[in-house]
Design a protein around this motif. Structure first.
Motif, mmCIF file in Angstrom:
data_model
loop_
_atom_site.group_PDB
_atom_site.id
_atom_site.type_symbol
_atom_site.label_atom_id
_atom_site.label_comp_id
_atom_site.label_asym_id
_atom_site.label_seq_id
_atom_site.Cartn_x
_atom_site.Cartn_y
_atom_site.Cartn_z
ATOM 1 N N MET A 269 15.178 5.412 -30.212
ATOM 2 C CA MET A 269 15.652 5.992 -28.960
ATOM 3 C C MET A 269 14.661 5.743 -27.827
ATOM 4 O O MET A 269 15.058 5.457 -26.685
ATOM 5 C CB MET A 269 15.891 7.491 -29.137
ATOM 6 N N LYS A 270 13.373 5.800 -28.118
ATOM 7 C CA LYS A 270 12.365 5.529 -27.098
ATOM 8 C C LYS A 270 12.417 4.064 -26.667
ATOM 9 O O LYS A 270 12.261 3.752 -25.485
ATOM 10 C CB LYS A 270 10.975 5.875 -27.624
ATOM 11 N N ASP A 271 12.647 3.174 -27.642
ATOM 12 C CA ASP A 271 12.767 1.753 -27.311
ATOM 13 C C ASP A 271 13.972 1.512 -26.408
ATOM 14 O O ASP A 271 13.916 0.699 -25.476
ATOM 15 C CB ASP A 271 12.921 0.922 -28.594
ATOM 16 N N LEU A 272 15.070 2.224 -26.691
ATOM 17 C CA LEU A 272 16.270 2.104 -25.855
ATOM 18 C C LEU A 272 15.985 2.592 -24.445
ATOM 19 O O LEU A 272 16.361 1.943 -23.462
ATOM 20 C CB LEU A 272 17.415 2.910 -26.466
ATOM 21 N N GLU A 273 15.316 3.718 -24.335
ATOM 22 C CA GLU A 273 14.994 4.277 -23.024
ATOM 23 C C GLU A 273 14.112 3.315 -22.234
ATOM 24 O O GLU A 273 14.318 3.088 -21.047
ATOM 25 C CB GLU A 273 14.281 5.620 -23.185
ATOM 26 N N GLY A 274 13.140 2.706 -22.921
ATOM 27 C CA GLY A 274 12.264 1.750 -22.252
ATOM 28 C C GLY A 274 13.023 0.530 -21.775
ATOM 29 O O GLY A 274 12.771 0.017 -20.682
ATOM 30 N N THR A 275 13.983 0.078 -22.574
ATOM 31 C CA THR A 275 14.798 -1.081 -22.182
ATOM 32 C C THR A 275 15.651 -0.765 -20.968
ATOM 33 O O THR A 275 15.770 -1.575 -20.045
ATOM 34 C CB THR A 275 15.709 -1.509 -23.358
ATOM 35 N N GLU A 276 16.239 0.441 -20.945
ATOM 36 C CA GLU A 276 17.086 0.826 -19.816
ATOM 37 C C GLU A 276 16.271 0.980 -18.540
ATOM 38 O O GLU A 276 16.719 0.588 -17.453
ATOM 39 C CB GLU A 276 17.817 2.130 -20.153
ATOM 40 N N ILE A 277 15.074 1.520 -18.645
ATOM 41 C CA ILE A 277 14.203 1.658 -17.469
ATOM 42 C C ILE A 277 13.841 0.282 -16.935
ATOM 43 O O ILE A 277 13.838 0.033 -15.731
ATOM 44 C CB ILE A 277 12.929 2.452 -17.833
ATOM 45 N N LYS A 278 13.552 -0.657 -17.867
ATOM 46 C CA LYS A 278 13.202 -2.018 -17.463
ATOM 47 C C LYS A 278 14.370 -2.688 -16.749
ATOM 48 O O LYS A 278 14.194 -3.356 -15.736
ATOM 49 C CB LYS A 278 12.790 -2.825 -18.696
#
Length: 286
Positions: A269-278
């Motif tokens: 979930m953290k990886d997903l959040e980081g991808t969306e922010i990017k």
């Protein structure tokens, strides 16, 4: 139930639990695919790991005949089942939530194989956001002895010895001929689950939980599968429980098992959040 429906269970978390863990973001939908012969009361113990984390959970176990008969003879009945399973996300309007899989043994992995293929090729399902998968005691390939052990355990003690012997013999002969002796030819018609996913694996992260003491799935099959994913630059981790039997890691090490599953989910979930922010940053700066 109508003939075109599948027997599944879905559980939604209460709003407070979901908000506490995911703080305003969409809670993950965890799809658990049981091992052959798995009872829902057993699968529900695993789903509680995620329910307590504020996740929506969907539990499903493929019928024995599709795992031990249809797949052995190359009949892709599980492909249709995979389609119906993914449609559940749209039925309950959670298709925009992060999707996470927890797959058990070859029985669950055979179905997972078709899910992966649909996510690769189907226009509707390709838009789903899959963030990761835990794979417990799978996948295995070409192990007739292990398959016979699995079928014996699945049939249980209530089946008459004559019928059990007949079924085991028929299954052993079929698997040996179609999946080992003739497989260099039959694979062009129907690849087994192991080769199909190795050749075209999903891009999302995987976490493999296994044991070298497993008498059904050889641990070398699992470690080879993990290494194949790594060679294809797919994020994958694994953990060997060493002493636990097939799909018994949670029973023998409940706290450790649950913690590993939850930590992996949170990481995804953290990886997903980081991808969306990017992505938002890139759009903003275009």
């Amino acid at each position: 139930m109508a003939d075109d429906e599948i027997d599944y269970n879905i559980v939604f978390p209460d709003a407070g639990t979901s908000e506490r863990h995911w703080q305003g973001t969409k809670e993950p939908v965890v799809i658990l695919l049981g091992w052959a012969g798995c009872k829902d009361k057993h699968l529900s113990k695993y789903s509680s790991i995620y329910n307590e984390q504020g996740c929506v959970t969907i539990r499903y176990t493929a019928p024995l005949k599709t795992v031990f008969i249809s797949e052995s003879f190359g009949y892709k009945e599980l492909s249709g089942t995979a389609h119906k399973l993914l449609e559940i996300l749209y039925d309950y309007e959670v298709e925009n939530s992060p999707v996470f899989f927890h797959v058990f043994s070859n029985g669950g992995f055979m179905l997972y194989r078709y899910v992966v293929e649909l996510l690769h090729s189907d226009k509707q399902f390709s838009s789903l956001c899959v963030i990761g998968a835990v794979v417990d005691s799978a996948p295995g390939s070409g192990n007739v002895r292990g398959a016979l052990r699995a079928l014996t355990a699945t049939l249980g003690p209530n089946v008459s010895p004559v019928l059990k012997y007949f079924l085991l013999t028929l299954f052993a002969v079929t698997v040996f001929l179609l999946r080992i002796v003739l497989y260099p030819l039959t694979k062009y018609i129907h690849k087994n689950h192991y080769d199909a996913v190795r050749e075209r694996p999903p891009a999302w992260p995987h976490f493999s939980l296994y044991s070298r003491a497993d008498q059904v799935i050889r641990h070398k099959d699992i470690t080879l599968f993990v290494e194949t994913l790594r060679q294809k630059d797919i994020q994958v981790d694994s953990f060997d429980f060493v002493s636990s039997a097939h799909v018994s890691h949670f029973r023998d090490f409940p706290e450790q098992y649950a913690l590993k599953c939850r930590n992996f989910l949170v990481t995804c979930m953290k990886d997903l959040e980081g991808t969306e922010i990017k992505k938002r940053y890139q759009v903003h700066n275009q």
